[in-house]
Design a protein around this motif. Structure first.
Motif, mmCIF file in Angstrom:
data_model
loop_
_atom_site.group_PDB
_atom_site.id
_atom_site.type_symbol
_atom_site.label_atom_id
_atom_site.label_comp_id
_atom_site.label_asym_id
_atom_site.label_seq_id
_atom_site.Cartn_x
_atom_site.Cartn_y
_atom_site.Cartn_z
ATOM 1 N N ARG A 1 -1.467 -0.499 -8.758
ATOM 2 C CA ARG A 1 -2.317 -1.089 -7.699
ATOM 3 C C ARG A 1 -2.345 -2.658 -7.570
ATOM 4 N NH1 ARG A 1 -5.953 2.690 -9.763
ATOM 5 N NH2 ARG A 1 -6.251 4.428 -8.507
ATOM 6 N N GLY B 1 0.851 -1.266 0.115
ATOM 7 C CA GLY B 1 -0.062 0.058 0.124
ATOM 8 C C GLY B 1 0.832 1.274 0.183
ATOM 9 N N THR C 1 -0.072 2.266 -3.904
ATOM 10 C CA THR C 1 -1.003 3.216 -3.956
ATOM 11 C C THR C 1 -0.877 4.271 -4.931
ATOM 12 O OG1 THR C 1 -2.158 2.496 -1.965
ATOM 13 C CG2 THR C 1 -3.122 4.506 -2.631
ATOM 14 N N PRO C 2 -1.233 4.607 -6.064
ATOM 15 C CA PRO C 2 -1.185 5.806 -6.819
ATOM 16 C C PRO C 2 -1.493 7.064 -5.972
ATOM 17 C CG PRO C 2 -2.078 3.906 -7.967
ATOM 18 C CD PRO C 2 -2.436 3.641 -6.584
ATOM 19 N N GLU D 1 -1.910 3.120 -13.519
ATOM 20 C CA GLU D 1 -2.268 3.217 -12.178
ATOM 21 C C GLU D 1 -2.753 1.837 -11.754
ATOM 22 O OE1 GLU D 1 -4.739 6.643 -11.634
ATOM 23 O OE2 GLU D 1 -3.068 8.095 -11.572
ATOM 24 N N ALA D 2 -3.716 1.202 -12.632
ATOM 25 C CA ALA D 2 -3.927 -0.048 -12.231
ATOM 26 C C ALA D 2 -2.956 -1.112 -11.888
ATOM 27 C CB ALA D 2 -4.968 -0.483 -13.447
#
Length: 195
Positions: free
Chosen positions: A92, A43, A97-98, A88-89
């Motif tokens: 994750r 995270g 975490t972007p 960004e996906a």
């Protein structure tokens, strides 16, 4: 009778010329990550930035008799938006975490170095397209950095000139391949972890 033959001949010529001239296409490719991505983070925040370093939004031309009228383009703002979302996906899926944040958190910059569409120039009919994409990645954490270069190429044969939907799918496939290669590089995640 002669007049009918002349009309038929003119109609045939028009059809041939229509087959040789292609209209321009503006694509909106949607890259999608393929295959599993190994989660390594817990995270931690990562800043994701997309840069389009292409000299022009024009990928190339569709060939044919008048290639100068058959440009294939991908607008920079659409390409950046699509890549931002999918990068960004991927971040994750890697377990990060972007975020937008200070300089002391990891920054991942993905740069579009090349996106090309090439058809044979010596053929009246479009029978083939070679699509190539190259992405550069820089990960920076404090005074350390990691750089990578990733490419993918697709050589597609056609029975007839591809329409906009087909070309959109082909460019999307190439971008998906090269982006997936980025996220298979374990060095990226390791530096984002500070290792």
């Amino acid at each position: 009778m002669l007049q009918r033959l002349l009309w038929a001949g003119m109609a045939a010529c028009v059809l041939v010329l229509m087959g040789c001239a292609h209209s321009p296409q503006q694509l909106d490719p949607i890259p999608k990550l393929k295959g599993p991505i190994t989660p390594v983070g817990q995270g931690q925040p990562v800043v994701v930035q997309i840069v389009d370093n292409r000299p022009s939004p024009v990928l190339g031309t569709r060939g044919g008799l008048y290639p100068e009228t058959s440009a294939v383009t991908v607008p920079a703002e659409r390409l950046r938006a699509r890549l931002q979302s999918e990068t960004e996906a991927g971040v994750r899926l890697m377990g990060f975490t972007p975020a937008s944040g200070p300089q002391n958190i990891p920054h991942l910059t993905l740069t579009v170095a090349e996106l090309k569409y090439q058809s044979p120039k010596d053929s009246v009919y479009v029978t083939e397209a070679v699509i190539r994409a190259t992405l550069l990645v820089e990960v920076r954490v404090a005074n350390r950095s990691y750089n990578g270069r990733y490419s993918a190429t697709l050589d597609q044969k056609f029975g007839m000139a591809p329409n906009e939907q087909t070309n959109n799918e082909l460019v999307s496939e190439v971008l998906s391949d090269v982006l997936s290669r980025v996220f298979k590089d374990q060095g990226i995640g390791q530096l984002m972890l500070g290792r």
